[in-house]
Scaffold this active site. Sequence first.
Site, PDB file in Angstrom:
ATOM      1  N   ASP A  38     -71.461   8.242  30.219  1.00  0.00           N
ATOM      2  CA  ASP A  38     -70.336   8.424  31.137  1.00  0.00           C
ATOM      3  C   ASP A  38     -70.238   7.188  32.022  1.00  0.00           C
ATOM      4  O   ASP A  38     -71.236   6.782  32.617  1.00  0.00           O
ATOM      5  CB  ASP A  38     -70.572   9.658  32.022  1.00  0.00           C
ATOM      6  CG  ASP A  38     -70.669  10.933  31.210  1.00  0.00           C
ATOM      7  OD1 ASP A  38     -70.018  11.010  30.153  1.00  0.00           O
ATOM      8  OD2 ASP A  38     -71.400  11.858  31.633  1.00  0.00           O
ATOM      9  N   VAL A  39     -69.047   6.637  32.100  1.00  0.00           N
ATOM     10  CA  VAL A  39     -68.901   5.422  32.920  1.00  0.00           C
ATOM     11  C   VAL A  39     -67.689   5.527  33.842  1.00  0.00           C
ATOM     12  O   VAL A  39     -66.791   6.343  33.633  1.00  0.00           O
ATOM     13  CB  VAL A  39     -68.732   4.156  32.041  1.00  0.00           C
ATOM     14  CG1 VAL A  39     -69.936   3.932  31.158  1.00  0.00           C
ATOM     15  CG2 VAL A  39     -67.458   4.215  31.210  1.00  0.00           C
TER      16      VAL A  39
END
Lengths: 257, 203
Positions: A131-132
């Site tokens: 997740d970014v």
Amino acid sequence: MIRKRIIPTLLLKKDLLVKTINFKNDIYIGDPLNTIKIFNDLEVDELIILDISIDYKKKIEINYDYLRLIASECFMPLSYGGGISNIVDAERIFRLGFEKIIINSHGLLNKNLINELVKKFGSQAIIISIDVKKTIFGKYKIYIHGGQKKINIPLFDWIKEIENIGVGEVFITNIDKEGTWSGFDFELIKQISDILSVPIIAHGGCGSIDDIKKVFDYSNASAAAVGSMFVFQKKEMGVLINFLTTNEVERIFRIIS
Amino acid sequence: MIVIIDLDLGNLYSIQNMLKKIGFGSIISNKLEDINNASKLILPGIGAFDTGMKNLKKYNLINILENQVIRKKKPILGICLGMQMMLERSEEGIEPGLGWIKGEVIKFKKDKTFRVPHMGWNTVKIKEKVTLTNKMKNGFKFYFVHSYFPKLKQNNYEVMKTFYGCEFTSCFQKKNISGVQFHPEKSHKYGIKLLTNFAQLND
């Protein structure tokens, strides 16, 4: 010739099906088992199930009994993510009839775990989820614990590292896109899929058939994971479990290939 | 009763679920008496080649299976790793395979277009009409997840082939011994057809 995959991605909170926006504000969708039966009848390519109610301290345990019911309804490939922190958890999930497990926080906190999982279950069974968020300077930062904690491992170091360990797939989500119907983060997906040789699953933001077409056209992604579009009629409208028609699927793939 | 051989390598309930849907009872077991009493055997498996072979040894199954499959000619279907273990060896590991089928298991070459693992739906070409492929057609789709594929010494056992960067054997049959590289239990109606054909062998 293999076709790229379009994967409905379902979020669970225990035994409820929900959908989030930017990992927050979850809306109740319905009964997961019914939904899965519908996807089964629609002959979807594959399903991803993520339980977002399990926090990293594991105050809530993995809901094995319910996952067993889900698996018994599925005659298509099935992946599960949420709270898997050791080999025993992983083994139990596989035994229920899931093909693949998805590791996120616990992989970043314990790199040896990924190594052990790959050795024991084989590359093809292990998906690493990342997740970014993009900073105002255009750099990507990795978040763990459901988007709540930023960590200081550079994204491109991490993807190289997991490729070297030998994971089977990388599931990449831009948190700021998730649930927004505004299109995938095409640049991010392109960059990552150009670097890595393992399959990439693009996730976060899909809002139209054109988005799916574009992600396959523009990047080397192997699969598109889609949440909102397959559980709602349209943006900000009611629940409607749906999948692409054969014609729509053909339209996507005729143009790319 | 069909026995799904339990090697602690996942994916067992999904096979049992599909058999149940098409009306065939099965049990998941690695016990001698269950295997001896079985009408048919399924050897499933996901994971690494050496882990699979070591687990066969750990449960003392190699001799038992050889007795049932080679001497008693009981029908057996290998799925994915289960199929690969029927060959002589694999590039993935150092343990010898069961060697029921001459040939070895080799790895796909790394390629940007044909990424490894080969993962997703792919079509098959039917090469030989046998009971296992009854009412099946070219272009049937199955779900694949693998990085290695079987390379047979004798091509006449090849029943289906699939293209992924190169053509490989996606299903073989040598008398009572058959194997599929894909996962019928995860392949909707196509998998149902294949498992139905297997379950009805010799009936």
